[in-house]
Design a protein around this motif. Structure first.
Motif, PDB file in Angstrom:
ATOM      1  N   ILE A  88       0.826  -1.202   0.000  1.00  0.00           N
ATOM      2  CA  ILE A  88       0.000   0.000   0.000  1.00  0.00           C
ATOM      3  C   ILE A  88       0.865   1.259   0.000  1.00  0.00           C
ATOM      4  N   SER A  89       2.038   1.170   0.590  1.00  0.00           N
ATOM      5  CA  SER A  89       2.936   2.321   0.648  1.00  0.00           C
ATOM      6  C   SER A  89       3.412   2.770  -0.736  1.00  0.00           C
ATOM      7  N   ALA A  90       3.303   1.887  -1.737  1.00  0.00           N
ATOM      8  CA  ALA A  90       3.765   2.230  -3.086  1.00  0.00           C
ATOM      9  C   ALA A  90       2.692   2.952  -3.910  1.00  0.00           C
ATOM     10  N   LEU A  91       1.480   3.050  -3.378  1.00  0.00           N
ATOM     11  CA  LEU A  91       0.380   3.642  -4.133  1.00  0.00           C
ATOM     12  C   LEU A  91       0.295   5.144  -3.906  1.00  0.00           C
ATOM     13  N   GLY A  92       0.144   5.868  -5.017  1.00  0.00           N
ATOM     14  CA  GLY A  92      -0.048   7.308  -4.949  1.00  0.00           C
ATOM     15  C   GLY A  92      -1.506   7.656  -5.147  1.00  0.00           C
ATOM     16  N   LYS A  93      -1.775   8.644  -5.967  1.00  0.00           N
ATOM     17  CA  LYS A  93      -3.145   9.071  -6.227  1.00  0.00           C
ATOM     18  C   LYS A  93      -3.953   8.003  -6.938  1.00  0.00           C
ATOM     19  N   LEU A  94      -5.260   8.047  -6.708  1.00  0.00           N
ATOM     20  CA  LEU A  94      -6.207   7.221  -7.449  1.00  0.00           C
ATOM     21  C   LEU A  94      -6.876   8.110  -8.481  1.00  0.00           C
ATOM     22  N   TYR A  95      -6.923   7.647  -9.729  1.00  0.00           N
ATOM     23  CA  TYR A  95      -7.517   8.437 -10.809  1.00  0.00           C
ATOM     24  C   TYR A  95      -8.767   7.753 -11.337  1.00  0.00           C
ATOM     25  N   LEU A  96      -9.836   8.550 -11.504  1.00  0.00           N
ATOM     26  CA  LEU A  96     -11.093   8.077 -12.075  1.00  0.00           C
ATOM     27  C   LEU A  96     -11.280   8.758 -13.417  1.00  0.00           C
ATOM     28  N   THR A  97     -11.357   7.976 -14.468  1.00  0.00           N
ATOM     29  CA  THR A  97     -11.532   8.534 -15.805  1.00  0.00           C
ATOM     30  C   THR A  97     -12.892   8.133 -16.344  1.00  0.00           C
ATOM     31  N   THR A  98     -13.601   9.099 -16.911  1.00  0.00           N
ATOM     32  CA  THR A  98     -14.920   8.823 -17.479  1.00  0.00           C
ATOM     33  C   THR A  98     -14.759   8.153 -18.840  1.00  0.00           C
ATOM     34  N   ALA A  99     -15.865   7.672 -19.370  1.00  0.00           N
ATOM     35  CA  ALA A  99     -15.840   7.022 -20.682  1.00  0.00           C
ATOM     36  C   ALA A  99     -15.471   7.999 -21.784  1.00  0.00           C
ATOM     37  N   TYR A 100     -15.478   9.292 -21.474  1.00  0.00           N
ATOM     38  CA  TYR A 100     -15.137  10.311 -22.473  1.00  0.00           C
ATOM     39  C   TYR A 100     -13.738  10.871 -22.262  1.00  0.00           C
ATOM     40  N   GLY A 101     -12.984  10.271 -21.359  1.00  0.00           N
ATOM     41  CA  GLY A 101     -11.571  10.610 -21.241  1.00  0.00           C
ATOM     42  C   GLY A 101     -11.222  11.712 -20.269  1.00  0.00           C
ATOM     43  N   HIS A 102     -12.158  12.155 -19.431  1.00  0.00           N
ATOM     44  CA  HIS A 102     -11.846  13.178 -18.434  1.00  0.00           C
ATOM     45  C   HIS A 102     -11.429  12.492 -17.133  1.00  0.00           C
ATOM     46  N   THR A 103     -10.334  12.964 -16.547  1.00  0.00           N
ATOM     47  CA  THR A 103      -9.726  12.287 -15.401  1.00  0.00           C
ATOM     48  C   THR A 103      -9.754  13.147 -14.155  1.00  0.00           C
ATOM     49  N   LEU A 104     -10.115  12.520 -13.034  1.00  0.00           N
ATOM     50  CA  LEU A 104     -10.170  13.178 -11.729  1.00  0.00           C
ATOM     51  C   LEU A 104      -9.237  12.434 -10.788  1.00  0.00           C
ATOM     52  N   GLY A 105      -8.373  13.159 -10.081  1.00  0.00           N
ATOM     53  CA  GLY A 105      -7.444  12.543  -9.139  1.00  0.00           C
ATOM     54  C   GLY A 105      -7.935  12.648  -7.705  1.00  0.00           C
ATOM     55  N   LEU A 106      -7.818  11.555  -6.960  1.00  0.00           N
ATOM     56  CA  LEU A 106      -8.201  11.531  -5.556  1.00  0.00           C
ATOM     57  C   LEU A 106      -6.968  11.270  -4.695  1.00  0.00           C
ATOM     58  N   ASP A 107      -6.826  12.044  -3.623  1.00  0.00           N
ATOM     59  CA  ASP A 107      -5.736  11.852  -2.678  1.00  0.00           C
ATOM     60  C   ASP A 107      -6.157  10.899  -1.565  1.00  0.00           C
TER      61      ASP A 107
END
Length: 260
Positions: A88-107
């Motif tokens: 788990i220590s190796a994981l950074g941000k989680l990214y959610l991308t929509t079917a249209y290619g827009h990406t949101l980053g979660l901390d």
């Protein structure tokens, strides 16, 4: 050119890429020519992460731009048993991308154990993709299938998201479900009615019930209740989701894309 490491959840894979997260999300969801569409969820992995289970060095050697300078979109390192070999220590941000290619980053956020008395709907994302209802809070649910299994089912690691149930969380038989987009409402109600919300020290005969053994990994982003949980062994972390108002006010393009 920089080489990024990504842990994809749809499908489960460890990938090397020259693309930064936003461009990788666009490519992964729409293809290089916008010819395909589909959600993608992925974590950025620390670039110095190494594990003998993965041949990361060879992948990095192959992850080089084309002669014309076009970045290498992806080099698949592994598509099997990835999560259990990722600390788990190796994981950074989680990214959610929509079917249209827009990406949101979660901390990563603060994981606060809760002992509530409502029912929950969990979508397992890796290493399985089951849909489960439970009267266990997220932390207890994770423990029940990993470190302290209550049944024969046990995973070395697990990533899952909690989805909204609205009034069904407290009244599965008669609660209103007008805002829920699920196509399996009758089956969902039946599964929830098998469970009893936990109250005080009252014992429960059944704490979890399978809704779908193999369920689509794609789900409406607007149905995320609190966020995502990912753990390996005793290490469990939480990635909180923005509320709808924050998404409309601060990430409007992503929000509109997610709800088309």
């Amino acid at each position: 050119m920089t080489v990024h490491l990504y842990f994809s959840l749809i499908p489960e894979a460890l990938i090397a890429s020259n693309l930064p997260p936003e461009k990788f999300g666009q490519y992964y969801s729409t293809g290089s020519g916008y010819k395909s569409k589909g959600q993608s969820l992925f974590f950025e992995v620390a670039p110095d992460f190494r594990n003998d289970y993965f041949d990361i060095e060879t992948a990095i050697e192959r992850c080089v731009p084309a002669a014309d300078g076009t970045p290498k979109h992806s080099v698949y390192i592994s598509v099997y048993r990835v999560l259990e070999h990722l600390p788990i220590s190796a994981l950074g941000k989680l990214y959610l991308t929509t079917a249209y290619g827009h990406t949101l980053g979660l901390d990563r956020g603060v994981l606060t154990p809760e002992r509530d008395s409502v029912l929950h709907l969990y979508q397992d994302l890796s290493p399985t993709n089951s849909l489960v209802v439970s009267n266990l809070d997220p932390v207890t649910f994770y423990e029940s299938v990993t470190t302290s299994p209550t049944k024969f089912i046990r995973f070395p690691a697990l990533c899952f998201v909690e989805l909204e149930l609205d009034e069904l969380a407290t009244d599965p038989e008669n609660g209103q479900a007008n805002n829920l987009p699920y196509s399996f409402m009758h089956h969902l109600r039946e599964a929830l009615m098998v469970l009893e919300p936990r109250s005080g020290d009252k014992p429960s005969t059944k704490d979890s019930k399978m809704v779908h053994r193999v369920h689509s990994l794609e789900f409406p982003y607007r149905m995320i209740k609190k966020g995502f949980y990912i753990g390996n062994g005793a290490d469990l972390v939480f990635y909180p989701m923005f509320n709808h108002r924050e998404l409309r006010d601060n990430y409007n393009q992503w929000w509109r894309s997610a709800n088309i």
